[in-house]
Structure formats: C-alpha cells, structure tokens
Design a protein around this motif. Structure first.
Motif, PDB file in Angstrom:
ATOM      1  N   ASP A  24       0.396 -34.128  24.000  1.00  0.00           N
ATOM      2  CA  ASP A  24       1.144 -34.465  22.789  1.00  0.00           C
ATOM      3  C   ASP A  24       2.446 -33.664  22.712  1.00  0.00           C
TER       4      ASP A  24
ATOM      5  N   ALA B  16      10.420 -37.349  23.871  1.00  0.00           N
ATOM      6  CA  ALA B  16      10.995 -38.131  22.775  1.00  0.00           C
ATOM      7  C   ALA B  16      12.249 -37.463  22.230  1.00  0.00           C
TER       8      ALA B  16
ATOM      9  N   ALA C 216       4.879 -35.185  25.069  1.00  0.00           N
ATOM     10  CA  ALA C 216       5.396 -36.455  24.542  1.00  0.00           C
ATOM     11  C   ALA C 216       6.508 -36.200  23.525  1.00  0.00           C
ATOM     12  N   LYS C 217       6.323 -35.203  22.672  1.00  0.00           N
ATOM     13  CA  LYS C 217       7.346 -34.844  21.680  1.00  0.00           C
ATOM     14  C   LYS C 217       8.625 -34.370  22.377  1.00  0.00           C
TER      15      LYS C 217
ATOM     16  N   SER D  75       0.379 -42.234  26.736  1.00  0.00           N
ATOM     17  CA  SER D  75       0.540 -41.431  25.507  1.00  0.00           C
ATOM     18  C   SER D  75       2.014 -41.141  25.247  1.00  0.00           C
ATOM     19  N   ILE D  76       2.742 -40.838  26.305  1.00  0.00           N
ATOM     20  CA  ILE D  76       4.176 -40.553  26.151  1.00  0.00           C
ATOM     21  C   ILE D  76       4.927 -41.840  25.811  1.00  0.00           C
TER      22      ILE D  76
ATOM     23  N   LYS E 258       3.782 -44.386  24.242  1.00  0.00           N
ATOM     24  CA  LYS E 258       3.473 -44.731  22.848  1.00  0.00           C
ATOM     25  C   LYS E 258       4.319 -43.891  21.892  1.00  0.00           C
ATOM     26  N   HIS E 259       4.502 -42.613  22.227  1.00  0.00           N
ATOM     27  CA  HIS E 259       5.247 -41.693  21.359  1.00  0.00           C
ATOM     28  C   HIS E 259       6.746 -42.014  21.347  1.00  0.00           C
ATOM     29  N   CYS E 260       7.232 -42.569  22.439  1.00  0.00           N
ATOM     30  CA  CYS E 260       8.681 -42.782  22.578  1.00  0.00           C
ATOM     31  C   CYS E 260       9.130 -44.174  22.134  1.00  0.00           C
TER      32      CYS E 260
END
Length: 618
Positions: free
Chosen positions: A572, A579, A575-576, A612-613, A615-617
């Motif tokens: 997570d 982003a 991913a932040k 996961s990345i 989805k975050h972006c």
C-alpha cells in the motif's frame, strides 16, 4: 717594611654567619654574597644557604619586593634571584613552601616588571613545576596560563625568558583537559599559538623544535577542535604565515622523522582552521621569500613518505613480526598517526579538485602534474596495503577503513587511476569494517562517489554486478535511509549517490545480464517508500519512485508478498508513492522530468503484475 696582606675572599662560612645574623641587614648582605659566589650547580652549598636563611625571611623579602615601599625593585630582584637559585635543588623546588609561593610569583608577573625579573619568575615556575606534581597543578589552578599567555608576544625572539616560557606552557598544556576548558582558556591558548608560531618561524636553533612540540601538543589535544574559532578570529593573521614558514623549514631540511610528523600535524590543523588555500600563496612576512607552491609540494611529498613508511611498518608488525605487548603498542601508535597524513592527502585532493574555481588555487601546470603523480603513487601504496590485508583475510580495522576512505576520495576525482588494482580490490574494499562496526557501512559510503561514476557505463556496472558489490550498495542505502530518521536531510549527498549508483545498474540490468536477488530489493522497496513518505521534496519522491519502478520490472506483487517482512501494508505504501509521482505529470521540473519518464515508462510494462498499484493509480 712589611708587604700588604691580600684581601681574603668571602667564604661559604662567612655567608652562613651573615644569614644567621639577628638583623635583616646582615641577612641581606649574606644573600648578596650568595649571588656573587654560589654556583647554580653547587647543590650542597645551596641547601646549606637555604637552611641558614630560613623560609620566613625569604617570604618577607619577597612580599616587601612585591609591595610599594622604598628599594622595592632591589628587594624583588634579590629575592627572585636567590629563589631561582634555590629551586635548582630538587628537594627545595618540590617543597611545600616553594609550591605555596607560585600564586605570589604569578601576581608579581602580572605587574610591569623588568625582563631580568621576569626571567627569574619563569625560572622559578618551571623548576617548581617540573620538580613535583603539586607544582604544576598549583600553577595550572592559579591561572598560570592566564598570566603567561598575554606576555608571550612581548618576549624577545629566542630569549631565555621565551625558552623557559615555552617549556612551562608545554607542562600546562599537558595538564589541560576538555572538562577544564572554557572560553577564557581558549582565548589564552590562541594567544599562545600566535606568539609561539612566530618563534617557530624565525628561530634556527633548538628552541624552534620546542616551539614545534608545544604547537603540536596543543593541536593534538582533545580540545583542539574548539580552538579553531578563536584562531580564525585572531586580529593579526601573520601567525598563519609564520606557521607556514615554520612548517616549510622543518619539511625541507634534514631533521628527525618524528619532527616532520609534528610539522604535518600542524599543517593538517592549519588546513582545518583556515581551509586548503592555506597551503598556497605568497607569505606576507619581511625577509621571507617562499614560492607559492612550496608548502603544498613539501606537505604532499612528506605525507607520501610517511604513508609509505607507516603502512610498510604496520604490515610487517601485523603479519610478520612476533606478537608481544611492544608490537601491539607500536601498531596502535602508527594507527593513530595514519589518519593525520591521510587527512592531509584528502585535503590536498579537495584543493586540486577546485583548481580554477577559487582564488589562490594551483595554476602552474607543471606543479599540477607533479601533484597528480605523487597522489597516484600514494594511492598505489595504499592499495598495496589493502591487497596485503586481503591476502591475509583481514577485513576489520580503522587503518583499513581510513585506507578505503583516502582511496575513495582520490578515485572520486580520477576514476580511471590505478584501474587494474581497483578492479581487483573493489569487492574487498566494500567489505572493510571499522573497529566499531558490526557490518560494512562507512567503507561503502566512502566509495559511493567512485561507484556512481563508474556505473555510468556498462563496464563499471558489470564490475559491480559480478562482484555482487551492488548488494553492498543496496544494504548501504537502506542503512542511510534508516539513519535519516525523521529528517530527510542528506548533508553529504550519500543517499542520492547510492540511489544514482543503483539506478545506473538497474537501467543496464539486461545489458549486463544481471539477475537481482528479490530478497535484497524487497527490503529496499520498503525503505524507499518510507523515505518518500516523510517528505514533500519532489526530488526525493521522484528518485524513490523511479528506483521502485525499475525494481518492479523483474518482480511481481505476488512474489513480493512471499518475502519476509513484506505485507499488504508495504504494498500500500508503494502504491501511494507511485500515485504521488504520477500525479506530478505536467508539474515536473527539469530536475525530475527524466525520473518521471522512468516511472511512467515502467508503469506501462509492469502494471499488469501489480493490480494493487494499478487500482490505487486509477
């Protein structure tokens, strides 16, 4: 007619009778006789005289001379002359009565007195201080430095008073500790350094070496670094030219090697105080004609010789000589001197690297080439020492760590120097540890400027990859980020040098056929995310994101989650980070544009393996 009888010379018995007389006039006459015929080395006679006159009368005479009555100067001169003579007897000099007179002697010295009187005062203080521990302690605690320091600049060059004053100061300096120092004492010591530096320059006798030893003792003390600011603030800058003149005189003449080492200690401290430019330039002193580059060449040549001798001796003592207490002590002594000459070489490297940038730097091409030649030879000697240690399986030691540091300093400026030796020893140098280290760290930091440069081409990347040195750099970067703590400051640029080195290797990963270990890089991913999370600095965010993007090229979300200490929270954070970096599209600066391109190009390659990345972006 009878021949006239010859007048009889006064004898010791006559003197003793007068000294034991009831009237002060008789005792004064006796003391005057003492000064006429009693030799300073006649210990037996001096003891008899001292016992005859008694301490009470001597104290009264001294206090009368230090007062304001009639004939005060005569009484003062007489009392101090005889006390100085008595102090040549060790038993008298170390007596409680003589030690107790030190505060009064210092009080007398603080007044305006003649040179002869001052010489006697210095003589008394020196003899009492060398006779017993109580003497030097009393002198220290009674403000001896405070009284003597301001007088130094007024003493005639090379005078007996100057000679004794320097010897007293040597004793005082040996007693000073870091805890006992305060602002006043630092100011007093700066006055001493300034005054003694003149003697060090202008004299050509044994006192020159006493001045050298005193200055070396001051600069070798535990508190010397705190003396730098007072010396920088000295209103008269001549002391720096005197120091350079004295250093040159020692280094260019035939003197004992230990004296040259003392001179190098002075040179190293002078560059720490006033900068590397102290080595270069014209000396602005009367009757001194010193070529501008003389000091630089002498210091470098002497440092090269010292390094060669010290490392040769150390290698013999460590690997060949029989081990006993004297061998161990000798090794420790040489290891203490080694950082001094290494520091000089590093400062000279720093100086020549700025040629043309600063006023006063080296501009003569022939001299410049000579400096480079000596530096090449010096680093070659250091690399041979490291090779010797490698062959003996030794990786731990502050001498080895210092050797890596000076090598790294030079190779950062000339990466192609000693190329074959460096290639053979690079992996070993990255494994060197200091005495207090549990794993290699500082050695890698010292080599980062070199590693950053050599990995700009495929050959350097291949060298670092084949030796698995890249793993050492990754581990080093993780430690640097951890040490950064709550702050994101990178004072010496080590974090970015390590980042650039790793990025260089990852960008050429396929070209050099590198198969990175995911276990090593999974830890780096977590560290980079943490580093970026603590700051709003776009250069940090983009650097961290670009390296992460390059790592994602050879792994996947699934593979990372199988690594120890890597979980959904770690993913997570990454991913932040990605982003954040992608959100700067269109706002990037020229400094971060290339890094953003690495992130965006990578995203299109690996996004399918990192849901996961992705989805975050969105």
């Amino acid at each position: 007619m009878e021949a006239p009888q010859e007048e009889r010379s006064p004898s010791l018995d006559d003197c003793l009778k007068l000294l034991k007389g009831e009237r002060d006039e008789q005792r004064l006459a006796g003391l005057l006789l003492v000064t006429k015929f009693c030799k300073s080395d006649d210990v037996v006679s001096l003891k008899k005289v001292y016992e005859a006159v008694g301490t009470h009368f001597l104290d009264r005479l001294l206090r009368t001379g230090s007062g304001s009555g009639d004939n005060r100067d005569v009484y003062l001169q007489l009392s101090l002359t005889v006390l100085a003579a008595f102090c040549r007897v060790p038993e008298i000099a170390s007596s409680e009565e003589m030690v107790s007179r030190i505060p009064l002697i210092l009080e007398i010295m603080s007044k305006r007195i003649t040179t002869n009187v001052l010489e006697d005062c210095y003589e008394i203080l020196y003899l009492v201080s060398t006779a017993c521990e109580a003497g030097v302690m009393t002198l220290t605690n009674s403000g001896g430095l405070r009284v003597i320091a301001p007088q130094m600049s007024d003493l005639p060059d090379g005078s007996h008073a100057m000679e004794v004053a320097i010897k007293i100061l040597q004793l005082l300096v040996s007693q000073l500790s870091g805890e006992s120092m305060n602002i006043e004492r630092f100011l007093e010591l700066s006055l001493v350094v300034a005054a003694v530096s003149r003697q060090f320059a202008v004299l050509h006798n044994a006192l020159k070496f006493e001045a050298l030893h005193l200055l070396s003792a001051v600069f070798s003390s535990e508190y010397s670094a705190l003396l730098h600011d007072p010396l920088r603030s000295m209103p008269d800058n001549n002391w720096a030219d005197y120091m350079r003149t004295g250093v040159v005189a020692i280094l260019q003449n035939r003197v004992a090697p230990c004296e040259k080492l003392h001179a190098l200690i002075l040179a190293e401290n002078m560059m720490s105080i006033l900068g590397e430019n102290w080595l270069i330039g014209q000396v602005k002193l009367p009757n001194v004609d010193l070529p501008a580059d003389r000091c630089l060449l002498l210091v470098l040549e002497s440092s090269h010789v010292e390094i060669s001798v010290l490392l040769n001796d150390l290698a013999y003592k460590k690997y060949e000589a029989p081990k006993d207490n004297s061998t161990v002590e000798d090794i420790l002594l040489k290891q203490r001197y080694l950082p001094i000459v290494f520091s000089l070489v590093e400062k000279i490297i720093k100086h020549i690297s700025s040629v043309g940038e600063n006023e006063g730097t080296l501009t003569d091409e022939a001299v410049f080439q000579k400096v480079i030649k000596i530096l090449n030879e010096t680093v070659g000697v250091v690399l041979e020492y490291l090779k010797d240690a490698k062959e003996h399986g030794i990786k731990k030691g502050n001498d080895l760590l210092a050797s890596v540091r000076v090598t790294g300093s030079y190779l950062a400026e000339t990466p192609v120097a000693c190329k074959e030796q460096v290639q053979d020893l690079l992996d070993y140098m990255l494994s060197v540890e200091g005495e207090d280290e549990s794993s290699p760290f500082l050695s890698i930091c010292f080599l980062l400027p070199l590693l950053c440069q050599i990995t700009m081409n495929a050959e350097g990347c291949k060298l670092l990859a084949s030796s698995r040195g890249y793993i050492a750099v990754v581990e080093c970067l993780i430690k640097l980020i951890e040490r950064c703590g709550e702050s994101t400051t990178d004072e010496d640029g080590s974090i970015f040098l390590a980042c650039d080195t790793i990025m260089n290797i990852l960008l050429k990963r396929e070209q050099i056929s590198l198969r990175p270990e995911i276990s090593t890089f999974s830890r780096l991913l977590k560290a980079l995310a943490d580093w970026a999370d603590r700051t709003n600095d776009p250069s940090v965010v983009m650097m961290a994101a670009s390296i992460c993007s390059l790592i994602f090229d050879f792994t996947s979300e699934e593979a990372l989650l199988k690594q120890p200490n890597f979980n959904g929270s770690s993913l997570d954070s990454l991913a932040k980070l990605i982003a954040r970096s992608l959100s700067s599209w269109g706002n990037d600066t020229s400094d971060t544009a290339d890094l953003l391109e690495i992130v965006t190009a990578g995203y299109s390659r690996w996004t399918g393996r990192f849901p996961s990345i992705k989805k975050h972006c969105r």
